[in-house]
Design an enzyme around this catalytic site. Sequence first.
Site, PDB file in Angstrom:
ATOM      1  N   SER A  92       0.851  -1.189   0.000  1.00  0.00           N
ATOM      2  CA  SER A  92       0.000   0.000   0.000  1.00  0.00           C
ATOM      3  C   SER A  92       0.890   1.244   0.000  1.00  0.00           C
ATOM      4  O   SER A  92       1.668   1.435  -0.932  1.00  0.00           O
ATOM      5  CB  SER A  92      -0.955  -0.038   1.191  1.00  0.00           C
ATOM      6  OG  SER A  92      -1.989   0.882   1.041  1.00  0.00           O
ATOM      7  N   HIS A 145      -7.951  -4.909  -1.505  1.00  0.00           N
ATOM      8  CA  HIS A 145      -6.756  -4.395  -0.855  1.00  0.00           C
ATOM      9  C   HIS A 145      -6.159  -5.373   0.144  1.00  0.00           C
ATOM     10  O   HIS A 145      -4.938  -5.476   0.271  1.00  0.00           O
ATOM     11  CB  HIS A 145      -7.098  -3.078  -0.148  1.00  0.00           C
ATOM     12  CG  HIS A 145      -5.914  -2.233   0.164  1.00  0.00           C
ATOM     13  ND1 HIS A 145      -5.138  -1.657  -0.815  1.00  0.00           N
ATOM     14  CD2 HIS A 145      -5.365  -1.846   1.346  1.00  0.00           C
ATOM     15  CE1 HIS A 145      -4.169  -0.955  -0.255  1.00  0.00           C
ATOM     16  NE2 HIS A 145      -4.278  -1.057   1.059  1.00  0.00           N
ATOM     17  N   ASP A 188      -9.522  -3.818  -5.587  1.00  0.00           N
ATOM     18  CA  ASP A 188      -8.960  -2.963  -4.546  1.00  0.00           C
ATOM     19  C   ASP A 188      -9.623  -1.586  -4.574  1.00  0.00           C
ATOM     20  O   ASP A 188      -9.622  -0.906  -5.599  1.00  0.00           O
ATOM     21  CB  ASP A 188      -7.450  -2.815  -4.761  1.00  0.00           C
ATOM     22  CG  ASP A 188      -6.730  -2.272  -3.548  1.00  0.00           C
ATOM     23  OD1 ASP A 188      -7.358  -1.539  -2.763  1.00  0.00           O
ATOM     24  OD2 ASP A 188      -5.541  -2.573  -3.384  1.00  0.00           O
TER      25      ASP A 188
END
Length: 715
Positions: free
Chosen positions: A567, A687, A652
């Site tokens: 991330s 995610h 995501d």
Amino acid sequence: MRIFLPILAVIVFSCNQNQKLEREAYQWPEATPPVAEKKDHETGMHGDKRNDEYYWMADFFSKGPDSNKVVEYLKAENEYTAKLLGGTEQLQKDLFAEMKGRIKEKDESVPVFNNGYWYYTRSEEGKQYFKYCRKKATLEAKEEILLDVDQMAEGHSYYSADGFSISPDNKLLAYGVDTVSRREYIMKIKDLESGELLSDAVYRTDPGYEWGNDNKTLFYTSKNAKTLLSEKIKRHTIGTDSKKDPVVYAENDKSNYIGVGKTKSEKYIVIASSATMSSEYRILDADKPEGEFAVFQPRMKDVIYDIDHHEDKFLIVTNKDALNFKLMETPVNKTGVENWKEVIATRKDVLLEGIEVFKDFLVVSERKKGLLQIRIRNTKTNAEHYVDFGEAAYMAHPSGNPEYDTDNLRYNYTSLTTPNSVYDYNMESKKKELKKRQEVVGGYDPTEYVTERLYATARDGVQVPISLVYKKTTGRSPESPLLLYAYGSYGYSTDPSFSSTRLSLLNRGFVFAIAHIRGGQEMGRQWYEDGKMFKKKNTFNDFIDCAEHLVKENYTSTSHLYAMGGSAGGLLMGAVANLRPDLWNGIVAVVPFVDVVTTMLDESIPLTTNEFDEWGNPKNKESYNYMKSYSPYDNVAKKAYPNMLVMTGLHDSQVQYFEPAKWVARLRTHKTDKNVLLLKTNMEAGHGGASGRFDYLKEIATEYAFMFALEGINK
């Protein structure tokens, strides 16, 4: 195209207890990587022209003319990755079985007592999910299965049940379900007496639901369908049409996140609105759920505050005139800032992270020299003490304390060598009881491993902590492979914690290290301030300087050094790949935020406006130029890059799949080396990767197999 790697010398090193394993160079198959089509697309601001030739890859969610082409390209990359790692297929299966084998399949959480019931989850052998259960009054009572998530998830490739909230009379359960992995939950309500689902269903919510004390009113957060921003707090009454639910609060500032909760005393419903640098709360008597919310204290520029209720006052944790935060109090009927009175002053060397309120005790979470501390104050006598943990590097935090009137504090404890442990601590007698320690099936001896705390000197003289763990038989050697991990954003601190999956690295001779770089909050609030906005490059420089320190101190060498981040930590990976590609043998970037400028220019993309205080608003020329100077996608150049594995998820909602896809496509056309560049997209996840207890292990197995192939480790 033939992909070459330097022939690795055969080196003997320790692995799996006292066995010896020889490295043998992995034979990378011949394969031609996919070539993404280029389409000119001019973007940019302030007179700067950027040609984003892969902009078309964002078409999947908009269902534009190239949406099918996007899927075809991602599948082609997956096929290429599968072929290149084909020789590790059995190793990946073995790693999956090995990591899964350490997980106790039939397990149960430590029960938590709340409002007359013991609540817990339990998992069964071979099942991916869990059962949410309770027992009335005593643990010897008959079990009630409130939700059988294993059964609920049948037929779904992804399934998440979250946000469990029991009504005050213990008769109704509100919860959220997401079957796509876009973090858009459907709120459902179950009658716990009849076992039936009510007809009430609310779509596109956050998984956080709060009951009014009338047992029929629910407050929830409603999300924008396109941006996924949490924009409104609504009130739902059981049995009514959710499409007509009234809005009790609407957030007009798109940089703020909002949510709804309840004070621990159960007396107030609380609406929170917060951005990176400011916050605001609204409160409502929980006994009067149809009333109007009152502003606790209007938002103030660059002032963050958080609240909880205690007897005849509110407690406030705030950074107002206090960089490292302080604790204040105010009467329940006078909540404005002019009435706030100091309880615990701010300190230069201690970060006050938060509080846990009990009827007769106040628990304060603090951070000093990078380590968490738990401070306990008796609110009747003002006597104080700290909980003693007995290790040099660890993570400890209160967890699972819904009861207000109790002397018992529950906290979680872990370190790089200590599995997650749940303790009950009597705040009066100071006695602690270990309720449960994570079992590592197959056996685990912490004395076989070494943990260390080092400090690297950054280029500006700042001392950056590094936490390490490795097997004693590995030792310190330039031939030891080392994986350096970091995050370094949002003030999120990466504390040293145990991982049973990580044993598969350590037992094969890897050293694992965490760089506690600026942008996190390990060393206090200033640590975060010095790693955001126009100081973001400190984050990247700290990571590089930590890596160089580890090489200098002979923990590894550049030919055996690996970097990993996900991330915002994936942004870190992209930046250090551009800045020092020569330093790493391999980089693993998971759901990486690598196209900073394009994303921050597009306010229709989920979460963009929430991030302006972290990265800057590119409508400001200075911010635009600074972002562009480090954005990994914008700084790909004609040069040699290390071996790289990039992992993403098609659904995501936080870092859209097209960021890593575009980045890899551009890297392919610019890199001058013959090192491996792989992109793997989970076509059914978002995610957080795959759902379930075991499927995510396949992704970890892929990441480990990639590094093992580079090290010539084949079993």
